[in-house]
Design a protein around this motif. Structure first.
Motif, PDB file in Angstrom:
ATOM      1  N   ASP A   1       0.724  -1.264   0.273  1.00 48.13           N
ATOM      2  CA  ASP A   1      -0.096   0.056  -0.308  1.00 48.13           C
ATOM      3  C   ASP A   1       1.070   1.391  -0.243  1.00 48.13           C
ATOM      4  O   ASP A   1       1.168   1.899   1.004  1.00 48.13           O
ATOM      5  CB  ASP A   1      -1.088   0.268   1.127  1.00 48.13           C
ATOM      6  N   PRO A   2       0.989   1.165  -1.078  1.00 49.19           N
ATOM      7  CA  PRO A   2       2.354   2.850  -1.160  1.00 49.19           C
ATOM      8  C   PRO A   2       1.046   3.942  -1.080  1.00 49.19           C
ATOM      9  O   PRO A   2       2.147   5.243  -1.433  1.00 49.19           O
ATOM     10  CB  PRO A   2       3.421   2.582  -2.443  1.00 49.19           C
ATOM     11  N   TYR A   3       0.179   3.659  -2.285  1.00 55.82           N
ATOM     12  CA  TYR A   3      -0.210   4.932  -2.516  1.00 55.82           C
ATOM     13  C   TYR A   3      -1.307   4.952  -2.182  1.00 55.82           C
ATOM     14  O   TYR A   3      -2.852   6.307  -2.753  1.00 55.82           O
ATOM     15  CB  TYR A   3      -0.437   4.574  -4.212  1.00 55.82           C
ATOM     16  N   GLY A   4      -1.673   4.573  -1.230  1.00 54.80           N
ATOM     17  CA  GLY A   4      -3.101   4.624  -0.409  1.00 54.80           C
ATOM     18  C   GLY A   4      -3.723   5.929  -0.166  1.00 54.80           C
ATOM     19  O   GLY A   4      -4.806   6.378  -0.051  1.00 54.80           O
ATOM     20  N   GLU A   5      -2.393   6.897   0.312  1.00 50.22           N
ATOM     21  CA  GLU A   5      -2.820   8.069   0.999  1.00 50.22           C
ATOM     22  C   GLU A   5      -2.888   8.616  -0.164  1.00 50.22           C
ATOM     23  O   GLU A   5      -2.892  10.200   0.128  1.00 50.22           O
ATOM     24  CB  GLU A   5      -1.825   8.396   2.161  1.00 50.22           C
ATOM     25  N   LEU A   6      -2.898   8.703  -1.454  1.00 49.96           N
ATOM     26  CA  LEU A   6      -2.657  10.011  -2.374  1.00 49.96           C
ATOM     27  C   LEU A   6      -3.888   9.726  -2.826  1.00 49.96           C
ATOM     28  O   LEU A   6      -4.203   9.557  -4.770  1.00 49.96           O
ATOM     29  CB  LEU A   6      -1.738   9.021  -3.236  1.00 49.96           C
ATOM     30  N   ARG A   7      -5.101   9.739  -2.622  1.00 47.69           N
ATOM     31  CA  ARG A   7      -6.934   9.854  -2.981  1.00 47.69           C
ATOM     32  C   ARG A   7      -6.977  10.046  -2.907  1.00 47.69           C
ATOM     33  O   ARG A   7      -7.273  12.179  -2.524  1.00 47.69           O
ATOM     34  CB  ARG A   7      -7.159   8.296  -1.868  1.00 47.69           C
ATOM     35  N   PHE A   8      -7.884  10.692  -4.089  1.00 41.47           N
ATOM     36  CA  PHE A   8      -7.814  12.117  -4.930  1.00 41.47           C
ATOM     37  C   PHE A   8      -9.893  12.429  -4.355  1.00 41.47           C
ATOM     38  O   PHE A   8     -10.744  13.213  -4.908  1.00 41.47           O
ATOM     39  CB  PHE A   8      -7.989  12.488  -6.332  1.00 41.47           C
ATOM     40  N   GLU A   9     -10.316  11.194  -4.152  1.00 41.36           N
ATOM     41  CA  GLU A   9     -11.994  11.791  -4.595  1.00 41.36           C
ATOM     42  C   GLU A   9     -12.065  10.471  -4.528  1.00 41.36           C
ATOM     43  O   GLU A   9     -11.549   8.836  -4.765  1.00 41.36           O
ATOM     44  CB  GLU A   9     -12.397  11.530  -5.936  1.00 41.36           C
ATOM     45  N   GLY A  10     -13.950  10.410  -3.446  1.00 43.57           N
ATOM     46  CA  GLY A  10     -14.146   8.869  -3.450  1.00 43.57           C
ATOM     47  C   GLY A  10     -13.630   8.298  -1.917  1.00 43.57           C
ATOM     48  O   GLY A  10     -13.087   8.969  -1.840  1.00 43.57           O
ATOM     49  N   GLU A  11     -14.572   7.381  -1.438  1.00 42.36           N
ATOM     50  CA  GLU A  11     -14.455   7.403   0.026  1.00 42.36           C
ATOM     51  C   GLU A  11     -12.961   6.557   0.050  1.00 42.36           C
ATOM     52  O   GLU A  11     -12.893   4.726  -0.992  1.00 42.36           O
ATOM     53  CB  GLU A  11     -15.435   6.563   0.446  1.00 42.36           C
ATOM     54  N   PRO A  12     -11.933   6.382   1.134  1.00 49.57           N
ATOM     55  CA  PRO A  12     -11.659   5.026   1.769  1.00 49.57           C
ATOM     56  C   PRO A  12     -11.543   3.239   1.636  1.00 49.57           C
ATOM     57  O   PRO A  12     -12.838   3.612   1.921  1.00 49.57           O
ATOM     58  CB  PRO A  12     -11.036   5.924   2.172  1.00 49.57           C
ATOM     59  N   GLN A  13     -10.360   2.983   1.032  1.00 47.61           N
ATOM     60  CA  GLN A  13     -11.069   1.459   1.053  1.00 47.61           C
ATOM     61  C   GLN A  13      -9.838   0.957   2.413  1.00 47.61           C
ATOM     62  O   GLN A  13      -9.799   1.388   2.556  1.00 47.61           O
ATOM     63  CB  GLN A  13     -10.536   0.621  -0.089  1.00 47.61           C
ATOM     64  N   ARG A  14     -10.550   0.136   2.616  1.00 42.21           N
ATOM     65  CA  ARG A  14     -10.439  -1.025   3.955  1.00 42.21           C
ATOM     66  C   ARG A  14      -9.439  -2.211   3.825  1.00 42.21           C
ATOM     67  O   ARG A  14      -9.414  -2.536   2.156  1.00 42.21           O
ATOM     68  CB  ARG A  14     -11.496  -1.919   5.137  1.00 42.21           C
ATOM     69  N   TRP A  15      -8.462  -2.155   4.235  1.00 40.51           N
ATOM     70  CA  TRP A  15      -7.054  -2.633   3.705  1.00 40.51           C
ATOM     71  C   TRP A  15      -7.800  -4.082   4.052  1.00 40.51           C
ATOM     72  O   TRP A  15      -8.453  -4.455   4.604  1.00 40.51           O
ATOM     73  CB  TRP A  15      -5.874  -2.633   4.976  1.00 40.51           C
ATOM     74  N   VAL A  16      -7.234  -5.617   3.092  1.00 44.04           N
ATOM     75  CA  VAL A  16      -7.529  -6.404   2.593  1.00 44.04           C
ATOM     76  C   VAL A  16      -7.451  -7.249   3.641  1.00 44.04           C
ATOM     77  O   VAL A  16      -7.998  -7.903   4.718  1.00 44.04           O
ATOM     78  CB  VAL A  16      -6.969  -7.410   1.622  1.00 44.04           C
ATOM     79  N   ALA A  17      -6.127  -7.019   5.008  1.00 39.26           N
ATOM     80  CA  ALA A  17      -5.728  -7.395   5.969  1.00 39.26           C
ATOM     81  C   ALA A  17      -7.028  -6.833   7.180  1.00 39.26           C
ATOM     82  O   ALA A  17      -6.802  -8.177   8.297  1.00 39.26           O
ATOM     83  CB  ALA A  17      -4.859  -6.749   7.008  1.00 39.26           C
ATOM     84  N   SER A  18      -7.561  -6.226   6.787  1.00 42.94           N
ATOM     85  CA  SER A  18      -9.439  -5.943   8.118  1.00 42.94           C
ATOM     86  C   SER A  18     -10.164  -6.948   7.771  1.00 42.94           C
ATOM     87  O   SER A  18     -11.363  -6.820   8.876  1.00 42.94           O
ATOM     88  CB  SER A  18      -9.453  -4.249   7.902  1.00 42.94           C
ATOM     89  N   PHE A  19     -10.341  -7.723   6.483  1.00 43.71           N
ATOM     90  CA  PHE A  19     -11.378  -8.332   6.388  1.00 43.71           C
ATOM     91  C   PHE A  19     -11.324  -9.832   6.634  1.00 43.71           C
ATOM     92  O   PHE A  19     -10.250 -10.681   7.028  1.00 43.71           O
ATOM     93  CB  PHE A  19     -11.209  -8.542   4.870  1.00 43.71           C
ATOM     94  N   PRO A  20     -13.066 -10.295   7.657  1.00 43.42           N
ATOM     95  CA  PRO A  20     -12.030 -12.146   8.227  1.00 43.42           C
ATOM     96  C   PRO A  20     -12.088 -12.534   6.916  1.00 43.42           C
ATOM     97  O   PRO A  20     -12.208 -12.684   5.730  1.00 43.42           O
ATOM     98  CB  PRO A  20     -13.987 -11.978   7.994  1.00 43.42           C
ATOM     99  N   GLY A  21     -11.510 -13.418   7.321  1.00 43.84           N
ATOM    100  CA  GLY A  21     -10.021 -14.760   6.946  1.00 43.84           C
ATOM    101  C   GLY A  21      -9.107 -14.195   6.731  1.00 43.84           C
ATOM    102  O   GLY A  21      -7.778 -14.511   6.597  1.00 43.84           O
ATOM    103  N   ALA A  22      -8.163 -13.086   6.413  1.00 43.98           N
ATOM    104  CA  ALA A  22      -7.114 -12.610   6.001  1.00 43.98           C
ATOM    105  C   ALA A  22      -5.896 -11.629   6.896  1.00 43.98           C
ATOM    106  O   ALA A  22      -5.023 -11.715   7.041  1.00 43.98           O
ATOM    107  CB  ALA A  22      -7.350 -11.377   5.104  1.00 43.98           C
ATOM    108  N   GLU A  23      -6.970 -11.273   8.792  1.00 45.32           N
ATOM    109  CA  GLU A  23      -6.244 -10.874   9.523  1.00 45.32           C
ATOM    110  C   GLU A  23      -4.688 -12.067  10.272  1.00 45.32           C
ATOM    111  O   GLU A  23      -3.986 -11.456  10.375  1.00 45.32           O
ATOM    112  CB  GLU A  23      -7.153 -10.933  11.130  1.00 45.32           C
ATOM    113  N   ASP A  24      -4.462 -13.428   9.834  1.00 48.18           N
ATOM    114  CA  ASP A  24      -4.001 -13.993  10.297  1.00 48.18           C
ATOM    115  C   ASP A  24      -2.620 -14.598   9.504  1.00 48.18           C
ATOM    116  O   ASP A  24      -1.818 -15.188   9.503  1.00 48.18           O
ATOM    117  CB  ASP A  24      -4.050 -15.594  11.407  1.00 48.18           C
TER     118      ASP A  24
END
Length: 407
Positions: A214-237
């Motif tokens: 995620d090198p570019y996630g804080e360079l959003r110009f428009e729209g709502e931020p997306q959750r990291w994949v790491a935060s979704f069920p099944g991906a945490e571990d």
């Protein structure tokens, strides 16, 4: 009669390791070397705009840490990284929706090193790594050097195809999936929340690790931020999240972060000990001080505003610059536009004539781990201002026309 001994017959120098011989140089870095002339307007490299660096704030941070604690910041340090910097990054990560403690993080010498450490910790020669097609070039280099077998996962205009991911994972038994879900390099695409959830579910069900870059996630110009994949069920571990200071502060600092489950993180610390002992102590201390004393969010707001104008300038001029029938996307952030020339065009073959017109892009073909698209090109819009972008697009049009006439 001479009493000198005959000259020793030297044996051949041993060959390079197979991994070094099979891994080529980065085409992007090679193109940057060719276009280093100041008169070239380059859409090739993903180089942050240097005039937007907060040089004053960064300089002040270095002065302060060198004045206040020179013995500490000029000394060896721990492999895990500066505790103050890890705490600051953990707070920012938590504020962005992923609860993180300082001890969850490893500071790396750029996020590039973080991916290298993951490859060292996870991959045996012959292990299968799944990547988006097209994929970040340096990741392909890392996996090649690790001896992995890279398998491409198809993408569309919305990014990675989860159904194809599931099918390929069932067939190939991969160890790792590498993905840039937000403003991907090279395409600028962003995965939807639904696709992120599906990726997490496939990884959990098929039993593979995820390297989420995620090198570019804080360079959003428009729209709502997306959750990291790491935060979704099944991906945490099973997700290692890579972050970078290069796009939000300055690439010359060579600072990145790696957030990973405890066992994997410990293995990466050992790999880092073998690689470089630790990341620059003084750079880490200055970055920690900057995050405490300066308003990074206000700085990023200025950067995003400038980059939005530059993206819009590029998009506004592409219809005149590229041949009729070309296609391109409209990224909501990041640094890149992905374009495809009409059938019959070869972006690599066109490039030498384009460069002679003092403008450059990166051909898309090297980004593909699967079958390349010779008509694809990557255009970075962040390095130059709108006026230079307009001039560069005029040169691009002339260069492509001249190449076609010559061909």
């Amino acid at each position: 009669m001479s009493d000198q001994a005959p000259p020793l017959a030297a044996a051949p120098v041993p060959a390079l390791a197979a991994r070094a011989a099979r891994t080529g140089s980065s085409p992007v870095r090679d193109i940057l070397a060719l276009t280093a002339r100041p008169e070239v307007i380059s859409f090739a490299g993903g180089l942050p705009a240097p005039e937007l660096f907060d040089a004053e704030g960064i300089s002040a941070a270095f002065r302060e840490v060198l004045a206040q604690a020179p013995q500490r910041v000029l000394q060896y340090s721990t492999s895990e990284g500066d505790p103050a910097l890890r705490a600051a990054v953990a707070a920012r990560t938590t504020a962005r929706g992923l609860v993180t403690d300082a001890d969850d993080l490893l500071i790396t010498t750029g996020s590039q090193q973080g991916l290298t450490l993951l490859a060292m910790a996870l991959l045996e020669p012959g292990d299968v790594v799944l990547v988006e097609d097209p994929c970040y070039l340096a990741a392909l280099q890392i996996f090649s050097l690790a001896g992995a077998r890279v398998v491409a996962v198809p993408t569309d205009d919305e990014g990675l195809d989860p159904a194809a991911l599931d099918e390929i994972a069932a067939r190939e038994n991969p160890k790792l999936l590498y993905v840039i879900p937000t403003f991907q390099n090279p395409t600028g695409r962003t995965l939807s929340a639904e696709r992120r959830a599906a990726v997490a579910e496939v990884a959990a069900r098929r039993g593979l690790w995820i390297a989420e870059d995620d090198p570019y996630g804080e360079l959003r110009f428009e729209g709502e931020p997306q959750r990291w994949v790491a935060s979704f069920p099944g991906a945490e571990d099973r997700t290692a999240l890579l972050g970078s200071f290069s796009k939000v502060m300055a690439p010359g600092l060579r600072l990145g972060t790696l957030r990973a489950p405890a066992g994997l993180r410990r293995a990466c610390v050992i790999a880092k000990q073998a690689a470089d002992l630790h990341t620059s102590t003084v750079d880490q201390a200055a970055a920690a001080r900057y995050l405490t004393a300066c308003d990074l969010d206000a700085h990023l707001a200025r950067v995003r505003g400038a980059y939005r104008e530059r993206r819009d300038a590029l998009l506004a001029g592409l219809s005149a610059a590229l041949p009729e029938g070309s296609r391109w996307n409209r990224p909501a952030g990041g640094m890149f536009v992905w374009a495809t020339l009409p059938a019959g065009y070869d972006a690599t073959a066109l490039l030498p004539e384009v460069v002679r017109h003092d403008v450059a892009y990166v051909p898309g073909a090297p980004f593909f781990a699967g079958r390349p698209d010779p008509a694809a090109i990557r255009l970075s819009f962040v390095t130059h201002g709108p006026a230079e972008i307009g001039e560069g697009l005029q040169r691009l049009r002339a260069g492509i026309a001249a190449a076609r006439r010559a061909g």
